[in-house]
Write an enzyme that holds these catalytic residues in place. Structure first.
Site, short mmCIF file in Angstrom:
data_model
loop_
_atom_site.label_atom_id
_atom_site.label_comp_id
_atom_site.label_asym_id
_atom_site.label_seq_id
_atom_site.Cartn_x
_atom_site.Cartn_y
_atom_site.Cartn_z
N HIS A 1 85.52 47.23 92.43
CA HIS A 1 84.27 46.59 92.01
C HIS A 1 83.13 47.10 92.87
O HIS A 1 83.35 47.82 93.85
CB HIS A 1 84.37 45.06 92.10
CG HIS A 1 84.40 44.49 93.47
ND1 HIS A 1 85.51 44.56 94.29
CD2 HIS A 1 83.44 43.84 94.19
CE1 HIS A 1 85.23 43.96 95.44
NE2 HIS A 1 83.99 43.52 95.41
N HIS B 1 78.91 46.04 94.22
CA HIS B 1 77.78 45.13 94.31
C HIS B 1 76.54 45.98 94.55
O HIS B 1 76.60 46.96 95.31
CB HIS B 1 77.92 44.17 95.49
CG HIS B 1 79.12 43.28 95.41
ND1 HIS B 1 79.22 42.25 94.50
CD2 HIS B 1 80.26 43.27 96.13
CE1 HIS B 1 80.37 41.63 94.69
NE2 HIS B 1 81.03 42.24 95.66
N TYR C 1 81.04 54.19 101.39
CA TYR C 1 80.42 54.08 100.07
C TYR C 1 79.42 52.92 100.03
O TYR C 1 79.58 51.98 99.27
CB TYR C 1 81.48 53.91 98.99
CG TYR C 1 82.63 54.89 99.15
CD1 TYR C 1 82.42 56.26 99.03
CD2 TYR C 1 83.91 54.44 99.47
CE1 TYR C 1 83.45 57.16 99.20
CE2 TYR C 1 84.95 55.34 99.64
CZ TYR C 1 84.72 56.69 99.50
OH TYR C 1 85.75 57.57 99.68
#
Length: 179
Positions: free
Chosen positions: A59, A61, A147
């Site tokens: 996932h 954000h 990342y």
């Protein structure tokens, strides 16, 4: 099913959570260059500012600010998702519903968005994005997750390299999320 309506603010700033369908996969970091390229091309076609971003294995954000008068984040996400899956080999499991619709089984269909309301809300969400790899115990220091826009914040002098401190997971007392 409820009549879900997204809260839109033209030129607004938004926090997003976007998930893979199979939360145990690591496609996002394994194919980080393909994801970056999908974002880059989409930004060229439909500009937006990346305020913060952290990509985790399953996932991500981020916080975006859209151009003045523009509230169309949904089609930007659609373009990013499509560009990404077009470059990934089709080996994932797919439900009959997805097969019948000609859909891949990479992404959850929806995503979570939150319109940023004020400076405090903005700061809280930027911090949440940057601390998320630590929260999921992928690293013990925010600076160790590659990342993340955290590194840009350090380069620009906005945050110190040791921001977030060190985190030691304690299985007896910590009930935080685990990878």
């Amino acid at each position: 099913m409820p009549d879900y309506r997204r809260f839109r603010v033209p030129g607004g700033t938004y926090f997003f959570t976007v998930n893979l369908l199979e939360r145990r996969l690591d496609l996002l970091v394994r194919h980080i260059d393909l994801l970056r390229e999908a974002v880059r091309i989409t930004k060229q076609e439909r500009p937006f500012h990346i305020d913060a971003w952290a990509v985790l294995p399953d996932h991500m954000h981020c916080v975006w600010t859209l151009p003045t008068g523009d509230d169309d984040f949904s089609n930007r996400w659609k373009a990013i998702k499509i560009r990404f899956v077009q470059k990934i080999p089709s080996t994932e499991r797919r439900s009959m519903v997805r097969v019948n619709k000609g859909e891949r089984g990479i992404w959850q269909r929806r995503f979570w968005e939150h319109a940023i309301r004020d400076e405090r809300d903005y700061a809280n969400h930027i911090d949440y994005v940057h601390v998320n790899p630590l929260k999921h115990c992928y690293v013990t220091r925010v600076k160790d997750w590659p990342y993340s826009s955290f590194h840009r914040y350090v380069r620009e002098g906005v945050l110190p390299v040791d921001w977030g401190g060190d985190y030691k997971f304690d299985a007896d007392t910590d009930f935080g999320e685990r990878p």
